[in-house]
Design a protein around this motif. Sequence first.
Motif, mmCIF file in Angstrom:
data_model
loop_
_atom_site.group_PDB
_atom_site.id
_atom_site.type_symbol
_atom_site.label_atom_id
_atom_site.label_comp_id
_atom_site.label_asym_id
_atom_site.label_seq_id
_atom_site.Cartn_x
_atom_site.Cartn_y
_atom_site.Cartn_z
ATOM 1 N N GLU A 463 0.814 -1.214 0.000
ATOM 2 C CA GLU A 463 0.000 0.000 0.000
ATOM 3 C C GLU A 463 0.850 1.268 0.000
ATOM 4 O OE1 GLU A 463 -2.678 -0.224 3.271
ATOM 5 O OE2 GLU A 463 -3.795 -1.937 2.449
ATOM 6 N N ASP A 464 2.117 1.137 0.419
ATOM 7 C CA ASP A 464 2.953 2.337 0.513
ATOM 8 C C ASP A 464 3.721 2.643 -0.772
ATOM 9 O OD1 ASP A 464 4.631 0.177 0.624
ATOM 10 O OD2 ASP A 464 5.757 0.831 2.387
ATOM 11 N N LEU A 465 3.460 1.860 -1.843
ATOM 12 C CA LEU A 465 4.111 2.170 -3.122
ATOM 13 C C LEU A 465 3.504 3.451 -3.699
ATOM 14 C CD1 LEU A 465 4.574 -1.181 -5.095
ATOM 15 C CD2 LEU A 465 6.313 0.191 -3.932
ATOM 16 N N LYS A 466 4.363 4.371 -4.059
ATOM 17 C CA LYS A 466 3.898 5.626 -4.628
ATOM 18 C C LYS A 466 3.541 5.445 -6.104
ATOM 19 C CE LYS A 466 6.805 8.370 -1.523
ATOM 20 N NZ LYS A 466 7.921 9.359 -1.425
ATOM 21 N N PRO A 467 2.687 6.294 -6.668
ATOM 22 C CA PRO A 467 2.384 6.208 -8.103
ATOM 23 C C PRO A 467 3.664 6.259 -8.930
ATOM 24 C CG PRO A 467 0.850 7.690 -7.031
ATOM 25 C CD PRO A 467 1.895 7.348 -5.999
ATOM 26 N N GLY A 468 3.726 5.402 -9.933
ATOM 27 C CA GLY A 468 4.916 5.344 -10.769
ATOM 28 C C GLY A 468 5.015 4.011 -11.474
ATOM 29 N N THR A 469 6.130 3.798 -12.121
ATOM 30 C CA THR A 469 6.357 2.561 -12.880
ATOM 31 C C THR A 469 7.539 1.830 -12.265
ATOM 32 O OG1 THR A 469 5.555 3.657 -14.887
ATOM 33 C CG2 THR A 469 6.791 1.615 -15.169
ATOM 34 N N TYR A 470 7.321 0.560 -11.929
ATOM 35 C CA TYR A 470 8.318 -0.225 -11.195
ATOM 36 C C TYR A 470 8.729 -1.458 -12.003
ATOM 37 C CZ TYR A 470 6.756 2.500 -7.152
ATOM 38 O OH TYR A 470 6.440 3.527 -6.289
ATOM 39 N N LEU A 471 10.024 -1.733 -11.984
ATOM 40 C CA LEU A 471 10.516 -2.995 -12.526
ATOM 41 C C LEU A 471 10.596 -3.983 -11.370
ATOM 42 C CD1 LEU A 471 11.662 -4.611 -14.939
ATOM 43 C CD2 LEU A 471 13.939 -3.895 -14.197
ATOM 44 N N ILE A 472 9.695 -4.948 -11.357
ATOM 45 C CA ILE A 472 9.716 -5.936 -10.283
ATOM 46 C C ILE A 472 10.526 -7.149 -10.726
ATOM 47 C CG2 ILE A 472 7.518 -5.197 -9.304
ATOM 48 C CD1 ILE A 472 6.190 -7.535 -10.709
ATOM 49 N N ARG A 473 11.188 -7.769 -9.777
ATOM 50 C CA ARG A 473 11.978 -8.969 -10.031
ATOM 51 C C ARG A 473 11.482 -10.094 -9.131
ATOM 52 N NH1 ARG A 473 15.468 -4.656 -10.431
ATOM 53 N NH2 ARG A 473 16.823 -4.594 -12.277
ATOM 54 N N VAL A 474 11.440 -11.287 -9.690
ATOM 55 C CA VAL A 474 10.999 -12.467 -8.941
ATOM 56 C C VAL A 474 12.055 -13.551 -9.093
ATOM 57 C CG1 VAL A 474 9.219 -14.246 -8.713
ATOM 58 C CG2 VAL A 474 8.571 -11.901 -9.353
ATOM 59 N N LYS A 475 12.389 -14.208 -7.998
ATOM 60 C CA LYS A 475 13.304 -15.346 -8.079
ATOM 61 C C LYS A 475 12.643 -16.576 -7.455
ATOM 62 C CE LYS A 475 15.951 -13.984 -3.922
ATOM 63 N NZ LYS A 475 17.289 -13.588 -3.415
ATOM 64 N N ALA A 476 12.880 -17.723 -8.089
ATOM 65 C CA ALA A 476 12.322 -18.994 -7.623
ATOM 66 C C ALA A 476 13.451 -19.996 -7.488
ATOM 67 C CB ALA A 476 11.271 -19.506 -8.611
ATOM 68 N N GLU A 477 13.520 -20.657 -6.331
ATOM 69 C CA GLU A 477 14.607 -21.589 -6.074
ATOM 70 C C GLU A 477 14.075 -22.877 -5.463
ATOM 71 O OE1 GLU A 477 17.174 -19.457 -3.463
ATOM 72 O OE2 GLU A 477 18.106 -18.265 -5.060
ATOM 73 N N GLU A 478 14.647 -23.965 -5.926
ATOM 74 C CA GLU A 478 14.382 -25.274 -5.327
ATOM 75 C C GLU A 478 15.601 -26.153 -5.605
ATOM 76 O OE1 GLU A 478 11.243 -28.980 -5.531
ATOM 77 O OE2 GLU A 478 10.621 -27.001 -6.244
ATOM 78 N N LYS A 479 16.407 -26.356 -4.601
ATOM 79 C CA LYS A 479 17.708 -26.999 -4.785
ATOM 80 C C LYS A 479 17.585 -28.443 -5.247
ATOM 81 C CE LYS A 479 20.206 -24.032 -1.532
ATOM 82 N NZ LYS A 479 21.009 -23.967 -0.285
ATOM 83 N N GLU A 480 16.623 -29.194 -4.724
ATOM 84 C CA GLU A 480 16.552 -30.628 -5.000
ATOM 85 C C GLU A 480 16.431 -30.915 -6.488
ATOM 86 O OE1 GLU A 480 13.975 -34.633 -3.841
ATOM 87 O OE2 GLU A 480 13.386 -32.677 -3.026
ATOM 88 N N PHE A 481 15.601 -30.142 -7.191
ATOM 89 C CA PHE A 481 15.363 -30.407 -8.606
ATOM 90 C C PHE A 481 16.092 -29.450 -9.532
ATOM 91 C CE2 PHE A 481 11.198 -31.965 -6.731
ATOM 92 C CZ PHE A 481 11.661 -33.266 -6.618
ATOM 93 N N GLY A 482 16.955 -28.586 -8.956
ATOM 94 C CA GLY A 482 17.800 -27.730 -9.771
ATOM 95 C C GLY A 482 17.126 -26.481 -10.291
ATOM 96 N N LEU A 483 16.024 -26.046 -9.652
ATOM 97 C CA LEU A 483 15.335 -24.840 -10.116
ATOM 98 C C LEU A 483 15.995 -23.597 -9.526
ATOM 99 C CD1 LEU A 483 12.962 -23.452 -11.569
ATOM 100 C CD2 LEU A 483 11.598 -23.784 -9.482
ATOM 101 N N ASP A 484 16.433 -22.719 -10.394
ATOM 102 C CA ASP A 484 17.029 -21.446 -9.992
ATOM 103 C C ASP A 484 16.693 -20.457 -11.097
ATOM 104 O OD1 ASP A 484 18.435 -19.370 -8.942
ATOM 105 O OD2 ASP A 484 20.422 -20.274 -9.179
ATOM 106 N N ALA A 485 15.575 -19.771 -10.955
ATOM 107 C CA ALA A 485 15.038 -18.950 -12.047
ATOM 108 C C ALA A 485 14.762 -17.528 -11.579
ATOM 109 C CB ALA A 485 13.749 -19.573 -12.586
ATOM 110 N N VAL A 486 14.868 -16.610 -12.528
ATOM 111 C CA VAL A 486 14.592 -15.200 -12.268
ATOM 112 C C VAL A 486 13.671 -14.681 -13.366
ATOM 113 C CG1 VAL A 486 15.559 -12.878 -12.058
ATOM 114 C CG2 VAL A 486 16.809 -14.843 -11.115
ATOM 115 N N GLY A 487 12.688 -13.887 -12.978
ATOM 116 C CA GLY A 487 11.792 -13.262 -13.941
ATOM 117 C C GLY A 487 11.600 -11.791 -13.611
ATOM 118 N N MET A 488 11.195 -11.029 -14.604
ATOM 119 C CA MET A 488 10.957 -9.603 -14.392
ATOM 120 C C MET A 488 9.639 -9.183 -15.020
ATOM 121 S SD MET A 488 14.723 -7.864 -14.903
ATOM 122 C CE MET A 488 15.062 -8.675 -16.455
ATOM 123 N N GLY A 489 9.046 -8.137 -14.459
ATOM 124 C CA GLY A 489 7.815 -7.595 -14.993
ATOM 125 C C GLY A 489 7.685 -6.129 -14.640
ATOM 126 N N VAL A 490 6.753 -5.463 -15.252
ATOM 127 C CA VAL A 490 6.546 -4.036 -15.014
ATOM 128 C C VAL A 490 5.223 -3.840 -14.276
ATOM 129 C CG1 VAL A 490 6.180 -1.779 -16.077
ATOM 130 C CG2 VAL A 490 7.906 -3.351 -17.003
#
Length: 495
Positions: A463-490
């Motif tokens: 709720e405290d995000l001010k009006p504007g345009t943000y580049l968000i980043r997401v990371k997903a990790e799971e060591k057992e199956f080798g998942l190490d991923a990064v994604g981005m969105g606006v």
Amino acid sequence: MKNIAILLSLLSLSSLAAAKNIKGKVYVDQNQNMQWDKGENLLPNILISNGRDIVPTNEKGEYKIAYIEGNQVFIIKPSQYISPMIDNRPQNYAPAAALEAGSYDFALIDHPESPNMTVALLGDPQVKYIDDVHSMSKTVTDELAGQELAYVVPLGDITFDSHDLFQPLAESLGLIGAPVFYVMGNHDQNYDAAQFNDRDKNFENYFGPSYYAFEFGKDLGIIVNNIYPLEGTGYKGMLDEDQYTFIKNLLAITGKDYRYVRMFMHIPLEEMEDMKRVIDLFKGRKNVLVVTGHTHTQYHKDFKRAGEPDIHELVAGATCGSWWSGPRDLQGVPSAIMNDGSPRGYWFLNTANETFRYKASEKPADYQMSILTPEINIWDTTFNEFDPQHIYVNVFAGSEATNVQITFDGENWTEMSKYEGMDPTVKQVYYLQQQGRFDSNKISKMWEPKVNSDHLWRIAIPEDLKPGTYLIRVKAEEKEFGLDAVGMGVLVIGY
């Protein structure tokens, strides 16, 4: 009761005595002319099966086994060898004429195999029209051709009841350049079969046995037909007694030296009526992997065993997505998003460290998640009111153990919550279809989605995000199956 048991034993012995045998030898076909020539090595201890019994070749490379009406007679591929191939399909079985003649020699070719390899796993191709075969060529064959793969496994529902498409699809997948081991699905069965053993007649006429086994490197692969036919087009997930006997004999005769036992079948283990009995087959086998298709969704599942490691299952989605449905792209390929929000695609298994990687067709290899942020539009306002408070992330290869985090400023990371619900993108696509957005296109319509995604996360927009345009980043990790991923969105706020 005792007399009945004696009678049954006598009948069984009489049946065996009257059984027709097939015999022959196994040899290394050095000049690849499909016939044994003097000087070519004869191989001892190679396993031959009639779909129930298994016999090894003797020291002269010779075998003799009973022929069971309706079953195939086939060789169990030994490590470092392979049968001659057509369209990269190993011809591991005795043809009908040989069964009738009672004699067949199995040719093998040298086939160097590393213990560490990459395997391509293809959930349901399910082609109904030649158009779908073209789509498979564009989205699977084109991408896999030339890659260094040990072998490929299409996981059943090769067609959508259109068995005349077995050949063109197999020809396309054969161009990948690696051996292809086919699994039978419920849409590959003969609905009009008069006898149980004819349920797979069309499949076997083209691909060979609908269940079989092969050694590859240090692993044992078992292809299973778990389609048990019912009246009409009905079926249930279950093994027949011949397959139980075959697998028991196979595991007994091959010992426990394999690094992994891998079972490939169509219907997921948890949907089988005899699930516990199937699991019990693998007592004493430490490392067991099950790979299936059928659901047009994808997920990981573990099955507990007392005193032994879990059996891991990968349900590998569908290369056809949601049955080749939805609007087409510029190449004429349907969008066909799966019901769990995954894009159509396929999996890689890396046996060096037993890890998995999902590859979305027509997307870069690092495209491992979709990120949906709310937006307000003026021209097309259809989804303006669609959950403006949350961000959704679908991690296609994710599981219960996956950790997903998001940052809005590139520095401070917040853990996202696993969300038990339907992927919003799936709901949006179906809504557009129901509103007639795609009516001017000649397409297969998407069936109403009714399943929740097993790999969906969401978070409320701070709720405290001010009006504007943000580049968000997401990371997903799971060591057992080798998942190490990064994604981005606006994310846009206030516009």
